[in-house]
Design a protein around this motif. Structure first.
Motif, PDB file in Angstrom:
ATOM      1  N   LEU A 100       0.863  -1.180   0.000  1.00  6.23           N
ATOM      2  CA  LEU A 100       0.000   0.000   0.000  1.00  6.23           C
ATOM      3  C   LEU A 100       0.899   1.229   0.000  1.00  6.23           C
ATOM      4  O   LEU A 100       1.754   1.375   0.869  1.00  6.23           O
ATOM      5  CB  LEU A 100      -0.898   0.011   1.243  1.00  6.23           C
ATOM      6  N   SER A 101       0.725   2.105  -0.977  1.00 10.77           N
ATOM      7  CA  SER A 101       1.536   3.310  -1.087  1.00 10.77           C
ATOM      8  C   SER A 101       0.690   4.535  -0.765  1.00 10.77           C
ATOM      9  O   SER A 101      -0.418   4.692  -1.291  1.00 10.77           O
ATOM     10  CB  SER A 101       2.106   3.447  -2.504  1.00 10.77           C
ATOM     11  N   VAL A 102       1.220   5.419   0.106  1.00 13.08           N
ATOM     12  CA  VAL A 102       0.546   6.687   0.376  1.00 13.08           C
ATOM     13  C   VAL A 102       1.287   7.843  -0.289  1.00 13.08           C
ATOM     14  O   VAL A 102       1.111   9.000   0.077  1.00 13.08           O
ATOM     15  CB  VAL A 102       0.396   6.937   1.896  1.00 13.08           C
ATOM     16  N   GLU A 111       5.384   1.471 -10.081  1.00 15.43           N
ATOM     17  CA  GLU A 111       6.776   1.188  -9.737  1.00 15.43           C
ATOM     18  C   GLU A 111       6.877   0.006  -8.777  1.00 15.43           C
ATOM     19  O   GLU A 111       7.785  -0.820  -8.892  1.00 15.43           O
ATOM     20  CB  GLU A 111       7.427   2.434  -9.130  1.00 15.43           C
ATOM     21  N   ILE A 112       5.951  -0.082  -7.842  1.00 17.00           N
ATOM     22  CA  ILE A 112       5.932  -1.227  -6.922  1.00 17.00           C
ATOM     23  C   ILE A 112       5.670  -2.516  -7.694  1.00 17.00           C
ATOM     24  O   ILE A 112       6.313  -3.544  -7.469  1.00 17.00           O
ATOM     25  CB  ILE A 112       4.867  -1.031  -5.826  1.00 17.00           C
ATOM     26  N   MET A 113       4.730  -2.478  -8.638  1.00 19.34           N
ATOM     27  CA  MET A 113       4.414  -3.662  -9.424  1.00 19.34           C
ATOM     28  C   MET A 113       5.599  -4.119 -10.261  1.00 19.34           C
ATOM     29  O   MET A 113       5.789  -5.325 -10.471  1.00 19.34           O
ATOM     30  CB  MET A 113       3.210  -3.374 -10.330  1.00 19.34           C
ATOM     31  N   PRO A 120       0.304  -8.480  -4.536  1.00 21.15           N
ATOM     32  CA  PRO A 120      -0.874  -7.609  -4.686  1.00 21.15           C
ATOM     33  C   PRO A 120      -0.561  -6.188  -4.231  1.00 21.15           C
ATOM     34  O   PRO A 120       0.125  -5.976  -3.230  1.00 21.15           O
ATOM     35  CB  PRO A 120      -1.919  -8.263  -3.773  1.00 21.15           C
ATOM     36  N   VAL A 121      -1.057  -5.223  -4.987  1.00 23.96           N
ATOM     37  CA  VAL A 121      -0.876  -3.806  -4.665  1.00 23.96           C
ATOM     38  C   VAL A 121      -2.259  -3.161  -4.610  1.00 23.96           C
ATOM     39  O   VAL A 121      -3.040  -3.265  -5.556  1.00 23.96           O
ATOM     40  CB  VAL A 121      -0.005  -3.096  -5.714  1.00 23.96           C
ATOM     41  N   ILE A 148      -9.125   3.643  -0.695  1.00 25.55           N
ATOM     42  CA  ILE A 148      -8.461   2.489  -1.298  1.00 25.55           C
ATOM     43  C   ILE A 148      -9.337   1.864  -2.376  1.00 25.55           C
ATOM     44  O   ILE A 148     -10.557   2.020  -2.380  1.00 25.55           O
ATOM     45  CB  ILE A 148      -8.092   1.424  -0.240  1.00 25.55           C
ATOM     46  N   GLY A 149      -8.675   1.132  -3.284  1.00 25.07           N
ATOM     47  CA  GLY A 149      -9.403   0.453  -4.346  1.00 25.07           C
ATOM     48  C   GLY A 149      -8.445  -0.270  -5.258  1.00 25.07           C
ATOM     49  O   GLY A 149      -7.247  -0.369  -4.991  1.00 25.07           O
ATOM     50  N   ASN A 150      -8.972  -0.776  -6.354  1.00 29.43           N
ATOM     51  CA  ASN A 150      -8.153  -1.472  -7.340  1.00 29.43           C
ATOM     52  C   ASN A 150      -8.648  -1.122  -8.732  1.00 29.43           C
ATOM     53  O   ASN A 150      -9.705  -0.508  -8.891  1.00 29.43           O
ATOM     54  CB  ASN A 150      -8.169  -2.986  -7.110  1.00 29.43           C
TER      55      ASN A 150
END
Length: 306
Positions: A100-102, A111-113, A120-121, A148-150
């Motif tokens: 989870l990025s804030v 970038e995390i992916m 999961p992100v 939050i969401g996807n």
């Protein structure tokens, strides 16, 4: 559905401190690990880290320290430190660890992916908080919420897991079914409010009233609307109105992160905001004179104090 019991946090800026303090209180500090290099940990322990006048009792670990995998990794660094931060938490990650990025902007999740393609992100927008960090002390009146969401309309299991975790630790949150719209909307807000108040060295109060600062902020936001529409994200004046209502709830003496950076003579996230807008503007043939002006003015400030 995955149950989140342990959290690793990288980055002790304003949001990092606020969420580290909240999670440590709710879960017990042994279940919340603050990842930092040895030199920073020494400084944190010597000088203390404070939230609203109270010294925080955090559990610190270095990137090299052997630990069990975290259920959730919260990324709360500045964007220019993201690559190093993702490397630092490698020992905290297995294939079930949720990220989870804030961070501000529209690119940190991607970038995390890239770094952790099997993990999961959860997309996240932090909004409504008025946290101000000066040196090692954080002050805030309004903790705000995490939205939050996807991607896509169907709520995925990892997003449900984070929502359940926020329920457990009593952290204000909202699940957003149209998360990409929300993400771009917050980016639009930051392009306007962060850069305007950084350039003017002002506070939220300056844009809560009619005047030059408010007009400049909204003009920068409108350039994002034009670009977002080319990206397939429908933003409009109604979105500006929504974010103006959010701004109205903030402490008039508070400052956004870029204004805090300028005040402290730190490197800001200018490339993340005006830099992104100008690049996408050139891609789509959209003029961005307001963001050009902001980019030049803030760059000149940074050159003077570096």
């Amino acid at each position: 559905m995955k149950i989140i019991n342990t959290v690793s946090i990288i980055g002790l800026g304003a949001l990092g401190i606020m969420y580290a303090e909240h999670f440590s209180t709710q879960l017990g500090k042994e279940n919340v690990r603050i990842v930092a290099d040895a030199q920073r940990i020494t400084t944190y322990k010597r000088n203390g880290v404070f939230a609203n006048g109270m010294r925080c009792d955090f559990h610190y670990v270095t990137p090299e320290q052997p630990v069990s995998s975290a259920d959730l990794v919260l990324v709360a660094t500045k964007f220019h430190g993201l690559e190093e931060a993702l490397q630092a938490v490698e020992g905290h990650v297995n294939e079930q660890t949720i990220f989870l990025s804030v961070l501000n902007g529209i690119t940190s999740e991607r970038e995390i992916m890239k770094k952790y393609p099997k993990n999961p992100v959860v997309y996240c927008v932090a909004q409504g908080m008025d946290a101000v960090k000066e040196s090692n002390e954080l002050h805030y009146d309004n903790k705000g919420i995490l939205v939050i969401g996807n991607e896509g309309g169907e709520l995925q299991a990892h997003t449900q897991a984070v929502a359940a975790f926020f329920e457990k630790v009593q952290l204000p949150y909202l699940v957003e079914p149209n998360m990409m719209h929300r993400l771009w909307g917050k980016f639009m807000l930051n392009v306007g409010i962060n850069q305007t108040l950084a350039m003017l060295e002002g506070t939220y109060g300056d844009v809560q009233i009619e005047g030059e600062a408010r007009d400049l902020m909204q003009a920068a936001m409108r350039e994002v609307i034009a670009i977002a529409n080319h990206e397939g994200i429908t933003l409009s004046e109604a979105d500006i109105d929504y974010w103006m209502d959010v701004i109205a709830t903030l402490s008039p003496t508070g400052k956004p992160s870029m204004a805090q950076d300028v005040a402290a003579k730190r490197k800001s996230e200018l490339p993340l905001f005006a830099g992104t807008v100008r690049t996408l503007g050139r891609t789509y043939g959209i003029p961005t004179p307001v963001n050009d002006r902001l980019f030049t003015a803030i760059s000149e400030k940074e050159l003077r104090y570096r």
